[in-house]
Write an enzyme that holds these catalytic residues in place. Structure first.
Site, PDB file in Angstrom:
ATOM      1  N   GLY A   9       0.857  -1.195   0.000  1.00 35.48           N
ATOM      2  CA  GLY A   9       0.000   0.000   0.000  1.00 35.48           C
ATOM      3  C   GLY A   9       0.885   1.235   0.000  1.00 35.48           C
ATOM      4  O   GLY A   9       1.530   1.542   1.006  1.00 35.48           O
ATOM      5  N   TYR A  12      -1.206   7.535   1.151  1.00 34.07           N
ATOM      6  CA  TYR A  12      -0.881   8.665   2.039  1.00 34.07           C
ATOM      7  C   TYR A  12      -0.139   8.185   3.285  1.00 34.07           C
ATOM      8  O   TYR A  12       0.611   8.934   3.894  1.00 34.07           O
ATOM      9  CB  TYR A  12      -2.169   9.385   2.447  1.00 34.07           C
ATOM     10  N   ALA A 218     -10.357   5.035  18.793  1.00 36.46           N
ATOM     11  CA  ALA A 218     -10.704   5.911  19.921  1.00 36.46           C
ATOM     12  C   ALA A 218     -10.049   7.284  19.758  1.00 36.46           C
ATOM     13  O   ALA A 218     -10.686   8.315  19.997  1.00 36.46           O
ATOM     14  CB  ALA A 218     -10.267   5.263  21.234  1.00 36.46           C
ATOM     15  N   CYS A 272     -10.535   9.796   7.119  1.00 35.83           N
ATOM     16  CA  CYS A 272     -10.583   8.876   8.266  1.00 35.83           C
ATOM     17  C   CYS A 272     -11.602   9.195   9.358  1.00 35.83           C
ATOM     18  O   CYS A 272     -12.216   8.271   9.891  1.00 35.83           O
ATOM     19  CB  CYS A 272      -9.200   8.770   8.877  1.00 35.83           C
ATOM     20  N   LYS A 275     -15.154   7.889   8.559  1.00 35.07           N
ATOM     21  CA  LYS A 275     -15.051   6.438   8.357  1.00 35.07           C
ATOM     22  C   LYS A 275     -14.793   5.720   9.678  1.00 35.07           C
ATOM     23  O   LYS A 275     -15.425   4.720   9.996  1.00 35.07           O
ATOM     24  CB  LYS A 275     -13.919   6.185   7.358  1.00 35.07           C
TER      25      LYS A 275
END
Ligand code: NAD
Ligand code: UGA
Length: 449
Positions: A9, A12, A218, A272, A275
């Protein structure tokens, strides 16, 4: 165990993280692989596939020496004993959990690929953000290959885009979760040694696997919650005459609260926050924790509300109609110093403005390449220009959505002269000097003011 590292991957996360690891570990070969040929070609060219301050320098320093970008995924898996997995884990758009759960298909494909081609024992490091207990599934897939041993670690990444290199150089903490068994602890040690070349020992935090996986969700949930908290209060400020920036300052000066992530705006964007919170909601629901799920869902609900509210305020201020009015949108990236537009508030807000039949010109220093794809059919109804002065020509309003520093230093006298009157500025980020703009003749509205 050899010292080579690969990362599956090259996005970013994979690109910048591996570049910094290579920069601090000259004696290790670091290979970043991806199925996306264009992306790998860009990493090997003079123009990086992502814009990130300081990234070019680090990549150019190490590329071809101990840092390599390649599409040979199988070769990298064979060559390296430590394998990071940094593939995308977007929100699922189909089937059970659609719109909430993480889509783990890319991640699972990677795990199966590792099993298929591995030629020895490997440490597999979850770098992607994953639902808590994913490592359990990963271990099950990997253990299909009985001949070799796979130790799975969770090592979530906390960098923020726009400050990625600095965040990697000086992390608040590096989190490594693993099984508390002799083999698990040895794997944790092996990964700690990679970071230990530049991260102080006391900042390398080791935990059990599930704590590490959950801590990442979290952390993002806490950060997004602060943004939604201040955004919710910005609505009340506008009703009461309180100034949200003064409120944020007063609250943030309490050391128990702290000053960061209290800036109101057009809602959080980025690939993020939304999501990961929705994923947290889905996980809580799947454990029957309905109240906990509802609590976190509200963080996303306030974010959507903030965008609706901003557009509602613009329409009201501009005499309840935007039809055929020209508006210049300043900023399309989800935050300053990045070309990334994933979940950018500018996307939803532009679509709402299109519905109002406004004539829209979008300007952004780095992110215009994404406008067509992000807006889909609405892209034909907007214009783009990298030049903010061209964007404001004969415009009725400026809507500032991204906190690019360059927007603070534009020649607003010249801009005022080229706009239709009354000339409105909606400063969605509260970064402009409102008093100075008013002195020039603009009608100015900030967020929460
Ligand atoms: P990205 O989409 O930029 O990159 C992911 C890359 O993985 C893509 O280039 C894709 O082609 C590649 N890929 C997908 N499947 C593959 C496969 N089977 N084999 C090889 N390559 C494959 O995503 P990103 O922003 O780098 O995020 C990756 C993960 O890191 C996500 O889980 C995200 O939540 C997490 N994360 C991202 C950030 C951030 O700032 N972007 C920060 C912390 C954590
Ligand atoms: C965020 C976290 O900050 C990182 O720690 C995490 O690693 C990353 O998500 C991830 O998991 O992907 P990022 O999304 O890159 O990083 O950027 P942030 O700086 O957190 O900003 C997120 C959004 O919140 C942006 O749209 C930003 O403009 C907005 N924001 C941030 C505010 O509106 N107000 C604030 O006070 C801070």
């Amino acid at each position: 165990m050899n010292r080579s590292i690969c990362c599956i991957g090259a996005g970013y996360i994979g690109g910048p993280t591996m570049a910094v690891i290579a920069d601090h570990n000259h004696d290790r070969k670091v290979i970043v692989v991806d199925i996306n040929k264009e992306r790998i070609a860009a990493w090997n060219s003079d123009k990086m596939p992502i814009f990130e301050p300081g990234l070019d320098e680090v990549v150019k320093r190490r590329r071809g020496k101990n840092l390599f970008f390649s599409t040979d995924i199988e070769g990298a898996i064979k060559e390296c004993d430590i394998i990071f997995v940094g593939v995308n884990t977007p929100t699922k758009t189909f089937g059970r959990g659609s719109g909430c759960a993480s889509d783990l298909q890319y991640w699972e494909a990677t795990a199966r690929n590792i099993v298929k081609v591995a030629n020895g024992n490997k440490i597999v490091v979850e770098k992607s953000t994953l639902p808590v207990r994913t490592a359990e599934a990963m271990e099950r897939i990997l253990s299909q290959h009985s001949q070799f041993r796979f130790d799975v670690l969770s090592n979530p990444e906390f960098l923020a885009e726009g400050t990625a290199i600095n965040d990697l150089e000086q992390p608040d903490r590096v989190l490594i979760g693993g099984h508390q068994t002799p083999e698990g602890l040895a794997a944790i040690q092996a990964l700690s040694a990679v970071y230990g070349t530049w991260v102080p020992k006391e900042r390398i935090l080791t935990t059990n696997l599930w704590s590490s996986e959950l801590s990442k969700l979290a952390a993002n949930a806490f950060l997004a919650q602060r943004v939604s908290s201040i955004n919710s209060l910005s609505a009340l400020c506008e009703e009461t005459g309180a100034d949200v920036e003064e409120v944020a300052r007063a609250v943030g000066m309490d050391r128990r609260v702290g000053p960061h992530f209290l800036k109101t705006g057009p809602g959080f964007g980025g690939s993020c926050f939304k999501k990961d919170i929705l994923n947290l909601v889905y996980i809580c629901e799947s454990y029957g924790l309905t109240e906990v799920a509802e609590y976190w869902r509200q963080v996303v609900a306030i974010n959507d509300y903030q965008q609706q509210r901003l557009v509602g305020g613009i329409i009201r201020t501009m005499f309840n109609t935007l039809a055929n009015k020209k508006v210049a949108v300043f900023g399309f990236a989800f935050k300053a110093n990045t070309s990334d537009t994933r979940e950018s508030p500018a996307i939803a807000i532009t679509k709402m403005l299109v519905e109002e039949h406004a004539q829209i010109v979008i300007t952004d220093p780095k992110a215009l390449v994404h406008v067509k794809e992000d807006l889909g059919p609405d892209a034909d109804k907007v214009q783009t220009t990298a030049d903010p002065y061209a964007a404001v020509q004969d415009a009725d309003a400026i809507i500032l959505l991204t906190d690019w520093a360059e927007y603070k230093t534009l020649d607003y006298k010249r801009i005022y002269a080229s706009m239709r009157k009354p000339a409105f500025v909606f400063d969605g980020r509260n970064i402009l000097d409102h008093a100075a703009l008013r002195a020039l003749g603009f009608e100015v509205k900030g967020m929460g003011k």
